[in-house]
Design a protein around this motif. Structure first.
Motif, PDB file in Angstrom:
ATOM      1  N   GLU A  98       0.846  -1.182   0.000  1.00  0.00           N
ATOM      2  CA  GLU A  98       0.000   0.000   0.000  1.00  0.00           C
ATOM      3  C   GLU A  98       0.886   1.238   0.000  1.00  0.00           C
ATOM      4  O   GLU A  98       1.863   1.316   0.744  1.00  0.00           O
ATOM      5  CB  GLU A  98      -0.899  -0.013   1.236  1.00  0.00           C
ATOM      6  N   SER A  99       0.559   2.184  -0.847  1.00  0.00           N
ATOM      7  CA  SER A  99       1.359   3.394  -0.991  1.00  0.00           C
ATOM      8  C   SER A  99       0.453   4.612  -0.893  1.00  0.00           C
ATOM      9  O   SER A  99      -0.740   4.528  -1.161  1.00  0.00           O
ATOM     10  CB  SER A  99       2.072   3.395  -2.348  1.00  0.00           C
ATOM     11  N   ARG A 100       1.065   5.731  -0.542  1.00  0.00           N
ATOM     12  CA  ARG A 100       0.325   6.985  -0.401  1.00  0.00           C
ATOM     13  C   ARG A 100       0.956   8.032  -1.307  1.00  0.00           C
ATOM     14  O   ARG A 100       2.173   8.233  -1.279  1.00  0.00           O
ATOM     15  CB  ARG A 100       0.393   7.437   1.057  1.00  0.00           C
ATOM     16  N   VAL A 101       0.146   8.719  -2.112  1.00  0.00           N
ATOM     17  CA  VAL A 101       0.655   9.763  -3.004  1.00  0.00           C
ATOM     18  C   VAL A 101       1.090  10.959  -2.163  1.00  0.00           C
ATOM     19  O   VAL A 101       0.340  11.443  -1.323  1.00  0.00           O
ATOM     20  CB  VAL A 101      -0.413  10.192  -4.029  1.00  0.00           C
ATOM     21  N   VAL A 102       2.327  11.432  -2.402  1.00  0.00           N
ATOM     22  CA  VAL A 102       2.826  12.607  -1.683  1.00  0.00           C
ATOM     23  C   VAL A 102       3.101  13.785  -2.611  1.00  0.00           C
ATOM     24  O   VAL A 102       3.273  14.906  -2.146  1.00  0.00           O
ATOM     25  CB  VAL A 102       4.081  12.298  -0.841  1.00  0.00           C
ATOM     26  N   SER A 103       3.153  13.535  -3.908  1.00  0.00           N
ATOM     27  CA  SER A 103       3.417  14.606  -4.868  1.00  0.00           C
ATOM     28  C   SER A 103       2.647  14.313  -6.155  1.00  0.00           C
ATOM     29  O   SER A 103       2.605  13.168  -6.608  1.00  0.00           O
ATOM     30  CB  SER A 103       4.916  14.700  -5.161  1.00  0.00           C
ATOM     31  N   ARG A 104       2.053  15.378  -6.706  1.00  0.00           N
ATOM     32  CA  ARG A 104       1.274  15.264  -7.941  1.00  0.00           C
ATOM     33  C   ARG A 104       1.789  16.256  -8.978  1.00  0.00           C
ATOM     34  O   ARG A 104       2.366  17.276  -8.637  1.00  0.00           O
ATOM     35  CB  ARG A 104      -0.200  15.536  -7.661  1.00  0.00           C
ATOM     36  N   CYS A 105       1.488  15.955 -10.232  1.00  0.00           N
ATOM     37  CA  CYS A 105       1.822  16.856 -11.330  1.00  0.00           C
ATOM     38  C   CYS A 105       0.712  17.892 -11.501  1.00  0.00           C
ATOM     39  O   CYS A 105      -0.311  17.839 -10.812  1.00  0.00           O
ATOM     40  CB  CYS A 105       2.033  16.071 -12.620  1.00  0.00           C
TER      41      CYS A 105
END
Length: 185
Positions: free
Chosen positions: A20-27
């Motif tokens: 399981e991963s969590r988004v920390v940065s988006r474009c």
């Protein structure tokens, strides 16, 4: 547009997630660029890389830097420049301490090393860039001189079309996506 972050990340990296991963940065298009990965995968395997780059554009541009010898150049600089070496040592120590804090005390296996599991050198510009994006997003504090210089060489992440789209209810790499040119500096 696809709204399911794990499905988007799987389409971006071309394989199922291992934890399981969590988004920390988006474009700028709202898609994941960097995710936080746990230090122990669901299998119990130690995973030294805390921040994982998922953006195909950044990945492609960084791969070109690595192919052009930038990892060796940064490592040479680390060996020859004491200030740069000290900054890199601090980067690796910070990264390892933050990651190791997340490992349960009773863990049988533990990840090792700093950024990308490095024991002092420069191994992977993708991992340094991901760390820098996590810093910029406020997911962690500190600095990463290799990550900062890599970011300056590959950003902006200025895609005109999203890299992932939905087809028949499934997240897939978008056939409309093309690599935009870097602006002149």
């Amino acid at each position: 547009m696809v709204k399911d972050d794990p499905a988007i990340v799987e389409a971006q990296i071309g394989r199922p997630l291992r934890a399981e991963s969590r988004v920390v940065s988006r474009c700028g298009l709202g898609l994941p660029v960097v995710v936080e990965v746990p230090p122990l995968l669901e299998s119990g395997e130690p995973f030294p890389t805390r921040w994982w780059l998922t953006c195909p554009l950044a990945h492609r541009r960084i791969a070109r830097l690595e192919a052009a010898g930038e990892v060796r150049a940064f490592d040479k600089r680390r060996r020859e420049d004491p200030d740069f070496a000290a900054a890199m040592e601090a980067t690796h120590a910070r990264y390892a301490a933050e990651r190791d804090e997340l490992v349960p005390d009773d863990a049988r296996l533990r990840p090792r090393g700093g950024v990308a599991g490095s024991r002092g050198g420069v191994k992977c510009l993708h991992a340094h860039f991901a760390d820098q994006r996590a810093i910029a997003a406020g997911a962690t504090e500190g600095s990463n001189p290799v990550g900062a210089e890599t970011a300056a060489a590959v950003e902006p992440l200025n895609c005109a079309f999203p890299c992932v789209t939905e087809r028949d209810g499934v997240a897939v790499r978008s056939p409309e996506w093309v690599e935009p040119e870097l602006p002149e500096s």
